[in-house]
Scaffold this active site. Sequence first.
Site, PDB file in Angstrom:
ATOM      1  N   TYR A  33       0.797  -1.121  -0.091  1.00  0.00           N
ATOM      2  CA  TYR A  33      -0.025  -0.127  -0.213  1.00  0.00           C
ATOM      3  C   TYR A  33       0.793   1.263  -0.074  1.00  0.00           C
ATOM      4  O   TYR A  33       2.109   1.241   0.303  1.00  0.00           O
ATOM      5  CB  TYR A  33      -0.986  -0.093   1.324  1.00  0.00           C
ATOM      6  CG  TYR A  33      -0.300   0.182   2.549  1.00  0.00           C
ATOM      7  CD1 TYR A  33       0.490  -0.576   3.069  1.00  0.00           C
ATOM      8  CD2 TYR A  33      -0.336   1.538   3.128  1.00  0.00           C
ATOM      9  CE1 TYR A  33       1.146  -0.355   4.354  1.00  0.00           C
ATOM     10  CE2 TYR A  33       0.294   1.912   4.266  1.00  0.00           C
ATOM     11  CZ  TYR A  33       0.964   0.863   4.943  1.00  0.00           C
ATOM     12  OH  TYR A  33       1.525   1.499   5.982  1.00  0.00           O
ATOM     13  N   LYS A 147       6.453  -1.784   1.608  1.00  0.00           N
ATOM     14  CA  LYS A 147       5.124  -1.570   2.629  1.00  0.00           C
ATOM     15  C   LYS A 147       4.011  -2.295   2.234  1.00  0.00           C
ATOM     16  O   LYS A 147       3.178  -1.999   1.673  1.00  0.00           O
ATOM     17  CB  LYS A 147       4.907   0.071   1.799  1.00  0.00           C
ATOM     18  CG  LYS A 147       4.138   0.873   2.695  1.00  0.00           C
ATOM     19  CD  LYS A 147       4.217   2.183   2.495  1.00  0.00           C
ATOM     20  CE  LYS A 147       3.436   3.267   3.306  1.00  0.00           C
ATOM     21  NZ  LYS A 147       3.451   3.226   4.630  1.00  0.00           N
ATOM     22  N   GLU A 180      12.826   2.230  13.597  1.00  0.00           N
ATOM     23  CA  GLU A 180      11.980   3.338  13.043  1.00  0.00           C
ATOM     24  C   GLU A 180      10.773   3.423  14.138  1.00  0.00           C
ATOM     25  O   GLU A 180      10.692   2.519  14.964  1.00  0.00           O
ATOM     26  CB  GLU A 180      11.395   2.922  11.962  1.00  0.00           C
ATOM     27  CG  GLU A 180      10.850   1.759  11.442  1.00  0.00           C
ATOM     28  CD  GLU A 180      10.490   1.745   9.959  1.00  0.00           C
ATOM     29  OE1 GLU A 180      10.264   2.735   9.258  1.00  0.00           O
ATOM     30  OE2 GLU A 180      10.222   0.510   9.636  1.00  0.00           O
ATOM     31  N   LEU A 204      11.259   0.986   6.743  1.00  0.00           N
ATOM     32  CA  LEU A 204      10.638   1.623   5.437  1.00  0.00           C
ATOM     33  C   LEU A 204      11.438   2.879   4.788  1.00  0.00           C
ATOM     34  O   LEU A 204      11.786   3.878   5.497  1.00  0.00           O
ATOM     35  CB  LEU A 204       9.130   1.936   5.646  1.00  0.00           C
ATOM     36  CG  LEU A 204       8.374   2.381   4.273  1.00  0.00           C
ATOM     37  CD1 LEU A 204       8.283   0.954   3.562  1.00  0.00           C
ATOM     38  CD2 LEU A 204       7.267   3.096   4.704  1.00  0.00           C
TER      39      LEU A 204
END
Length: 282
Positions: A33, A147, A180, A204
């Site tokens: 996505y 993702k 992250e 990501l």
Amino acid sequence: MENLAWIDGSYYNLEEAKISIEDRGYLLGDGVYEVIRVYKGKPFYLDAHLERLQRSAEAIRIDLPHQLRDISSTALELVDKGRCVEGYIYMQLTRGSAKRDHLFPADTSPVLVMYIRGLEPIQAVEDIQPVKAVTLPDERWLNCYIKSTNLLPNLLARQKAAEAGAVEAILYRQDETVTEGTRSNIFAVIDGQVRTHPANNLILPGITRDIVLSLLKDLSIHFSEKAFSLKELSTADEAWATSTTMEVNPILAINENNLSTAPGPICSRLMAAFREVIAKNT
Ligand code: PDD
């Protein structure tokens, strides 16, 4: 504005848009996505998001059902048709609908959907609220550069963070390397240097992260894409999260420790510079 959806060439009101119950995205999380911010009616860094969508799709061996330029014009048309001024585009690509099986189905076409929803217009930089964060184990797989719609570890950590009164969880691997956030990239100023995890398989590669890195270059602020540990993070003078929806968001406290300034001097400069990037691109 109208919350409009697009599925395979047709437009629907978001509440009426439907896909098959056997869609592999729904049944198996077999999809990828993108979330793209719309400022003043214009998708922000649309091409960069579409290129990442393509990389994610390639990584899980789904062929994009359309050329990138056609997906781009559809996204622009959707924003236009739905009169989206401030909002976001959600785009999802799955392997399609087929009888449930772990194996890839032989003759199923990938399903691409997108929809728009409104967001509050951006606040003045001075009104951006620094947020609290907590640190939690990174329980995700080793392909975080994709993702993927498989967001359970992110959701569980975000929920835990919220229940602890924090807006974001900063994730760390077993060796205590900080990766992250659950939905953002994390920067910290450690020993006077801006640090963020390198763009490898463990994070990501955020579009906002990339913009911030080029702003740091433009501002001649020294930085290093070198991972840091939980211990180093606990000595940080400043920290911030970056994402499409959080933009450049200063972090006020990590666990029980308040940072000395939030936003600190470097983060403040970046927040202002990021606003200029938005202004230039709208
Ligand atoms: N999240 N890291 C993770 C795990 C993310 O989910 C996101 C984005 C980012 C930042 O990427 P970008 O700057 O390209 O938005 C980093 C989106 C916004 C979401 O899932 O809602």
